[in-house]
Design an enzyme around this catalytic site. Structure first.
Site: not given
Lengths: 294, 483
Positions: B189, B241-244, B246, B263, B297, B394
């Site tokens: 995706k 992508g973003s930690t959120e 994730g 990641e 990142c 970030e």
């Protein structure tokens, strides 16, 4: 005149089974305890019923101890772990009795469990100064750089010890974490906690620094969610969680994205020779680059 | 548009011809080896962030489309790709690597158009590295038992892979190449704002005669990604992508038994000691934070500089920033291209405003930005304290925060004072100090006297809340194998 002495002529001195926190043996700060029975249901002892506060204290102790343990040379960690195996062997009879009572094994069966535990511990002791060679690498990048990868301990790992295998399984969970350089908060088997307490006495008299291993006895259901959600716990070994609890704990671990090892399909066969998986799940791979030139 | 600001040189525009790539007006989903219309019929427009011009309409995959793609991947896994000998799989991947090389210019132009990154980077970094990832992993396909993971490692099945917009083609290669080498099939995706290079890659895979269903590409927004990771037919999820997001994926997958690698974000410290070669260090600082507009990142977004050289370093840095050329991504002279989307531009503006409001000192070179499109000048904040948002969060843009230190211990404490742990940099001429810093920095990648280097043989991934698992190298294979 009746004989005033107890039956057998002497009253034995019973041990109080306590927690192992930061190298000391406190009772639960809550003052609670719970009865522990043998495999036939007869009372063996009362163990400390650790509270959520005890779990948090254990994490603090582990965090404080971890850098020193990781900074010890791998050779030194290997020797300390081998020393633990020596002391396990020394208390062979005591462990065999505890395992026989708790797991309902006969004498020979319990003896075999202890022997395998000692051998398993020796096996992991030998890994301490090899894991970096096996898990590390130098990497042939396409340019003038030297590039290498090394494994490093993830930090503080909370482990739920297996519920059935109260000594061999416990060793199979704790020893790899120590060999990899992590500090451990381990929740003992809920119904069979006594071998874990005795193991903590071995650890206290070996050269494992205080706080590197902390042993909690009590209700897995009560303690595990605190550890799984704790921001200062880096890894989570769910060996002793059933599938339902494991799912809940995995969800709770998302807060700080812990490294989680979840058993696949029931309790592991602790008699089988392990792979490096339990060590490698709880190391980070660090890769460094440096230019090559004059 | 590439307005020289340093007053040093005038450059004539040197644009790479747009005509190198032909973009179709609309794209379907790539499922089962062919482009198909979505069952539920939605679409989104992807634009050139440097001009806001619409490039193409791209289908959005709903749950039924995701289901169709996962089924196609499952069938391909069971019938073709799983049972295929590794040495045959390897040759498909070698073939793909070669075709990416052959169509490199086309891919580079497309990437710069859809993403906004300078052609110099898409041409010299993104596309060659994407080809290299396929080439490197191709060779693993028939050597997996030598990877140190056990005597007979097995593929996991169907991998659901969700990738970001900052390196669209390269991230697709990072995800697909190891998964395919290990014998898995994939549903990829791409990001909502940058789907085009993955769709061109799908054409390449088809031209390479990769069996239908081995790779499927479902375009769409976050909800498409969410249905992919939650699909019960997916055995492994890989997300960058973003930690959120994730964290959300981690929660979604709890109890599912699916394997997961993440990641996520970073807030890397780039540590400059007083004995560092300062000219090189300044180049490294610039490369660390302004490469790809800071949409990286592992960007070196916190400059930790030793107090005794802080003024000298910041002065040199500002002089260097005045020579950066901002503008047309297709111009070969451009150093800093467009911000990828208006949403990202808003976020960069918001955090930069917070930096000023919290008392940090903001500086950017005088530069004329294009009128259309999304732009943000290379920016540096001095007088930053570690508690400020610009030092903790970030930004994912060309914004650098400068913090000073006196001792190596203090540098380590400040560098590690973050919930992230993806990368770090260290600049010093002293070898023993480099090794000491490498040892003490809690980050998955440490660049010493260099920054932002990538290679398929080099494991990449984070500590702490930067995620778990590695991509690249022998270590990266573990994410796609059951050993």
């Amino acid at each position: 005149m009746p004989d005033p002495r107890p039956p057998g002529g002497r009253l034995s001195v019973q041990k109080t089974y306590k927690l192992f926190l930061a190298g000391a043996f406190p009772r639960s700060e809550s003052g609670r305890s719970y009865p522990v029975s043998d495999a036939r249901g007869a009372l063996l002892a009362h163990a400390a019923l650790a509270s959520r506060k005890d779990a948090r204290d254990a994490v603090v102790a582990a965090r404080r101890a971890q850098p020193g343990w990781a900074a010890a040379s791998a050779y030194n960690r290997g020797q300390v772990l081998y020393r633990v195996a020596e002391l396990l062997e020394d208390r062979h009879a005591q462990f065999a009795e505890a395992v026989a009572a708790g797991e309902g094994l006969d004498g020979a069966g319990a003896e075999a469990v202890v022997a395998e535990t000692v051998d398993r511990w020796v096996w992991y002791a030998g890994w301490a100064d090899k894991i970096a060679q096996v898990a590390g690498s130098s990497n042939p990048v396409a340019g003038p750089w030297f590039n290498f990868s090394v494994p490093e301990p993830v930090g503080v790992v909370a482990a739920l010890a297996p519920q059935r295998s109260s000594l061999l399984g416990l060793a199979g969970v704790v020893a790899p974490l120590l060999a990899a350089g992590n500090a451990v908060v381990v929740v003992a088997s809920e119904e069979r906690p006594l071998p874990a307490v005795t193991l903590s006495e071995v650890l206290a008299t070996s050269d494992v620094p205080p706080g590197v291993v902390n042993v909690l006895t009590g209700r897995t259901r009560e303690l595990a969610p605190v550890l799984a959600a704790h921001r200062d716990v880096d890894g989570l070994d769910l060996a002793g969680a059933g599938p339902e609890l494991a799912a809940e704990l995995e969800r709770a671990s998302a807060g700080n994205l812990k490294r989680v090892l979840t058993p696949r399909g029931g309790e592991e066969d602790w008699w089988a020779m392990p792979s490096t998986r339990r060590m490698l799940t709880f190391v980070e791979t660090k890769t460094a680059w440096h230019p090559v030139g004059v | 548009m590439s307005e020289p600001v340093g007053g040093l040189f005038e450059y004539a525009p040197a644009p790479e011809p747009r005509s190198l790539v032909s973009i179709r007006p609309s794209y379907g989903l790539f499922v089962g080896g062919e482009f198909v219309d979505p069952v539920e019929g939605g679409s989104l427009k992807t634009i050139n962030p440097a001009s806001e011009e619409v490039l193409a309409e791209v289908a959005t995959a709903g749950p039924a489309d995701v289901d169709r793609a996962v089924r196609a991947a499952r069938r391909a896994y069971e019938e073709v790709w799983g049972p295929m000998p590794g040495r045959e799989r390897a040759k498909y991947l070698f073939r793909v690597a070669r075709m990416i090389q052959e169509r490199a210019r086309e891919l580079a132009v497309l990437e710069s158009l859809d993403n906004g990154k300078p052609i110099r980077e898409s041409r010299d970094v993104d596309v060659p590295l994407a080809a290299a990832h396929f080439f490197y992993h191709a060779g693993w396909a028939d050597k997996l038992s030598y990877a140190g993971l056990g005597p007979d490692p097995r593929p996991l099945g169907v991998a659901g892979q969700v990738i970001p917009w900052n390196f669209p083609l390269l991230m697709a290669a990072w995800k697909l190449a190891p998964a395919l080498a290990a014998g898995n099939t994939c549903v990829l995706k791409p990001a909502e704002t940058t789907p085009l290079s993955a769709l061109l890659l799908a054409e390449i895979l088809r031209d390479a005669e990769l069996p239908p269903g081995v790779v499927n590409v479902v375009t769409g927004a976050g909800d498409t990604g969410a249905s992919l990771v939650a699909h019960p037919g997916v055995d492994k999820v890989a997300f960058t992508g973003s930690t959120e997001v994730g964290r959300e994926i981690r929660r979604t997958l709890a109890g599912s038994g699916k394997r997961l690698t993440l990641e996520l974000g970073g807030k890397a410290a780039n540590v400059v000691f007083d004995d560092a070669p300062l000219s090189q260090a300044v180049e490294g600082i610039v490369n660390g934070i302004f490469f790809n507009q800071g949409h990286v990142c592992c960007a070196g977004s916190r400059l930790l500089v030793q107090e005794s050289v802080a003024d000298a370093v910041v002065d040199r840095l500002k002089r260097r920033m005045e020579t950066l050329r901002i503008g047309d991504p297709l111009d070969k002279n451009t150093d800093v291209g467009a911000i990828n989307s208006s949403g990202q531009l808003d976020k960069i503006r918001e955090l930069s405003a917070a930096g000023e409001a919290e008392g940090a000192e903001r500086w950017a070179p005088a530069c004329r930005l294009p009128e259309r499109g999304f732009w943000f000048p290379p920016t540096v904040f001095t007088n930053v304290s570690p508690s400020q948002r610009i030092a903790r969060e970030e930004i994912f843009g060309p914004v650098l925060s400068v913090i000073t230190f006196r001792t190596a211990e203090e540098a380590v404490a400040k560098a590690n004072n973050t919930t992230y742990g993806l990368s770090a940099g260290v600049w010093t001429e002293k070898g023993s100090r480099i090794l000491w810093m490498v040892h003490h920095l809690r980050a998955g990648v440490v660049w010493a006297n260099t920054f932002n280097r990538f290679d398929p043989a080099s494991p990449f991934g984070g500590y702490k809340e930067s995620g778990f698992g590695r991509e690249g190298g022998r270590h990266g294979l573990e994410a796609y194998l059951d050993a």
